[in-house]
Design an enzyme around this catalytic site. Structure first.
Site, PDB file in Angstrom:
ATOM      1  CB  SER A  63     -58.683  44.555 -14.464  1.00  0.00           C
ATOM      2  OG  SER A  63     -57.809  43.646 -13.829  1.00  0.00           O
ATOM      3  CB  ALA A  93     -62.723  44.243 -17.786  1.00  0.00           C
ATOM      4  CE  LYS A 118     -64.721  41.920 -19.547  1.00  0.00           C
ATOM      5  NZ  LYS A 118     -65.588  41.807 -20.741  1.00  0.00           N
ATOM      6  CB  VAL A 133     -57.518  52.503 -23.405  1.00  0.00           C
ATOM      7  CG1 VAL A 133     -58.628  53.386 -22.866  1.00  0.00           C
ATOM      8  CG2 VAL A 133     -56.272  52.599 -22.531  1.00  0.00           C
ATOM      9  N   GLY A 159     -59.989  49.054 -17.310  1.00  0.00           N
ATOM     10  CA  GLY A 159     -60.292  50.018 -16.253  1.00  0.00           C
ATOM     11  C   GLY A 159     -60.882  49.353 -15.027  1.00  0.00           C
ATOM     12  CG  ASP A 163     -67.406  44.344 -16.689  1.00  0.00           C
ATOM     13  OD1 ASP A 163     -68.390  43.592 -16.564  1.00  0.00           O
ATOM     14  OD2 ASP A 163     -66.986  44.744 -17.788  1.00  0.00           O
TER      15      ASP A 163
END
Length: 293
Positions: free
Chosen positions: A104, A100, A10, A95, A102, A136
């Site tokens: 997602s 986002a 995102k 990373v 992680g 998130d």
């Protein structure tokens, strides 16, 4: 049963922090949209009661520190699931980039586990559960374009943004989101016009979207990391209609109408920045989820 599912990154089209709440989080207004830079998760149901992660990337934990593991553990405990799962993650999202990745992945895991463990949960229920793991993740459960409020867990869907090109550039630095928020001075920063962004999206007005971009966290991250500002300036110099940092950074993205101009921005950043991507807004399709019984 086996299932594969896409986990798109995102970007924040606008990010505003209004004030610091009593629980330590900031009250935020964020307009976010998913893009077609994505990870892919492969889930296999196991008869044995265990969670096994296999991450095809370096420096990513495969234990309880991973949000995917936390998501699986939460569902197991909440619904007394006796089955297990093996989850393989094919990583493409950078990373610690403000994209986002992680979150997602955790959202995709929740949706995939809902299928292979036959829990029968709605998207709304999955989003509510996800807020116990991270702010998130609820947005990532829904995907598309949306306004996120509260600490980021309250989601109001918006129409998808019109087609455009997005050039992403991530410098080889890491940024601590808690540190950036801690140093943010909400009373001494220019705030984006969230309502203008929402109106532009509803009207399909790309120029209005470009004009309404804004991120209060830039006031901290760009000051602490001049290379992030240099990337943003370079994007604009090569013809981007808008350029903005995503999340707390360090990734910066450019929004561009035409392919030829987007390619010029992309080429202008290669060699200047280690990781550069040229992508489009995410559109859900029939290949997002595949199930094999």
């Amino acid at each position: 049963m086996k299932i594969s599912i896409t986990a798109p990154a995102k970007i924040n089209l606008s990010l505003d922090a209004l004030y610091k709440r009593e629980d330590g989080y900031h009250e935020v207004e964020m307009v976010m949209t998913t893009i077609d830079l994505a990870d892919r998760l492969y889930l296999e149901r196991l008869d044995e009661d265990k969670i096994v992660l296999d991450v095809k990337a370096h420096f990513i934990p495969e234990d309880r520190r991973n949000l995917i593991y936390q998501a699986a553990l939460l569902l197991k405990k909440r619904f007394d699931v006796k089955m297990g799962v093996r989850i393989t993650i094919d990583k493409h999202i950078p990373v610690s980039a403000g994209l986002a990745g992680g979150s997602s992945d955790a959202a995709a895991a929740l949706k995939g586990l809902n299928v292979i463990w036959e829990l029968g949960l709605s998207i709304e229920e999955l989003a509510e559960i996800s807020s116990e793991i991270g702010s998130d993740i609820a947005f990532c459960v829904y995907g598309g374009t949306a306004l996120a409020t509260g600490r980021g867990e309250k989601i109001s869907a918006l129409p998808n943004i019109p087609g455009c090109w997005i050039v992403l550039a991530k410098p080889s630095i890491s940024v601590s989101t808690p540190t950036i928020y801690k140093e943010l001075q909400v009373d001494n920063v220019e705030h984006p016009d969230t309502q203008k962004m929402i109106e532009s999206i509803k009207n399909g007005d790309l120029d209005g979207i470009f004009a309404a971009t804004g991120n209060v966290l830039e006031s901290v991250t760009l000051e602490k990391n001049p290379q992030v500002k240099r990337i943003k300036d370079r994007m604009l110099a090569f013809g981007a209609e808008a350029a903005l940092m995503s999340g707390s950074g360090p990734t910066v993205f450019a929004l561009i109408k035409q392919y030829s101009r987007a390619k010029r921005v992309y080429n202008g950043l290669r060699g200047f920045c280690e990781e550069v991507y040229m992508v489009r807004p995410w559109s859900e399709g029939e290949n997002d989820t595949n199930i094999n019984y």
